[in-house]
Design an enzyme around this catalytic site. Sequence first.
Site, mmCIF file in Angstrom:
data_model
loop_
_atom_site.group_PDB
_atom_site.id
_atom_site.type_symbol
_atom_site.label_atom_id
_atom_site.label_comp_id
_atom_site.label_asym_id
_atom_site.label_seq_id
_atom_site.Cartn_x
_atom_site.Cartn_y
_atom_site.Cartn_z
ATOM 1 N N HIS A 14 35.434 52.275 95.441
ATOM 2 C CA HIS A 14 35.550 50.906 95.929
ATOM 3 C C HIS A 14 35.562 50.892 97.449
ATOM 4 C CE1 HIS A 14 40.172 50.216 96.652
ATOM 5 N NE2 HIS A 14 39.786 51.365 97.128
ATOM 6 N N CYS A 33 40.686 52.531 103.381
ATOM 7 C CA CYS A 33 40.028 51.912 102.222
ATOM 8 C C CYS A 33 38.887 50.989 102.657
ATOM 9 C CB CYS A 33 41.042 51.152 101.358
ATOM 10 S SG CYS A 33 41.807 52.178 100.086
ATOM 11 N N HIS A 39 34.750 55.061 98.768
ATOM 12 C CA HIS A 39 35.592 56.213 98.472
ATOM 13 C C HIS A 39 36.150 55.972 97.075
ATOM 14 C CE1 HIS A 39 38.372 53.121 99.771
ATOM 15 N NE2 HIS A 39 39.236 53.696 98.969
ATOM 16 N N HIS A 41 39.234 56.613 93.845
ATOM 17 C CA HIS A 41 40.619 56.892 93.457
ATOM 18 C C HIS A 41 40.626 57.343 91.999
ATOM 19 C CE1 HIS A 41 42.452 55.037 97.011
ATOM 20 N NE2 HIS A 41 41.591 54.042 96.881
ATOM 21 N N ASP A 79 35.358 52.980 84.517
ATOM 22 C CA ASP A 79 35.364 54.421 84.744
ATOM 23 C C ASP A 79 34.035 54.918 85.304
ATOM 24 O OD1 ASP A 79 36.514 56.978 84.682
ATOM 25 O OD2 ASP A 79 35.570 57.416 82.749
ATOM 26 N N HIS A 80 34.122 55.646 86.415
ATOM 27 C CA HIS A 80 32.943 56.183 87.119
ATOM 28 C C HIS A 80 32.015 55.083 87.608
ATOM 29 C CE1 HIS A 80 34.497 59.905 85.555
ATOM 30 N NE2 HIS A 80 33.644 60.575 86.290
ATOM 31 N N GLU A 126 47.280 53.403 91.943
ATOM 32 C CA GLU A 126 46.070 53.737 92.706
ATOM 33 C C GLU A 126 46.174 55.125 93.332
ATOM 34 O OE1 GLU A 126 43.344 50.833 95.136
ATOM 35 O OE2 GLU A 126 44.947 51.553 96.417
HETATM 36 NI NI NI Z 1 40.958 52.711 98.287
#
Ligand code: NI
Length: 137
Positions: A14, A33, A39, A41, A79-80, A126
């Site tokens: 995200h 972020c 990037h 998480h 997911d992914h 997160e």
């Molecule tokens: Ni982030």
Amino acid sequence: MVYLTRRERFNAAHRLYKAEWSDEKNFEVFGKCSYPNWHGHNYELFVTVKGKVNPELGFVMNLKTLSKIVRENVIEKLDHKNLNLDVDFLKGQITSAENIAIGIWKAIEDQIKQHQCELHCVRVVETENNAVEYYGE
Ligand code: NI
């Protein structure tokens, strides 16, 4: 009333930013972020439902059913994936843990109700230091 929690996990990319702001301003508010090239998480998701124990079966809700609802409506969508680009219920939103938790709540609330249970809490972790909890209001 008994509370039952199921954990699931997902990995996703995200970026936290406002398109109308400069990269500098975004960094000032959202920190790392906000980096333009995304990037990821490793998220943990805890879904808690509440209800009465079914005297015949001994459980509030079948964990297999709860897991299936979460996997089909949430995990498969997140997911992914890139949370900014790929997820219908996050379109146009800042992909903060807060908004992710609210989006997940809306994605599963009705289906939980169909199993004589109520959704109680959606907890999105997160990082090991940051988590949010949403209770539906
Ligand atoms: Ni982030």
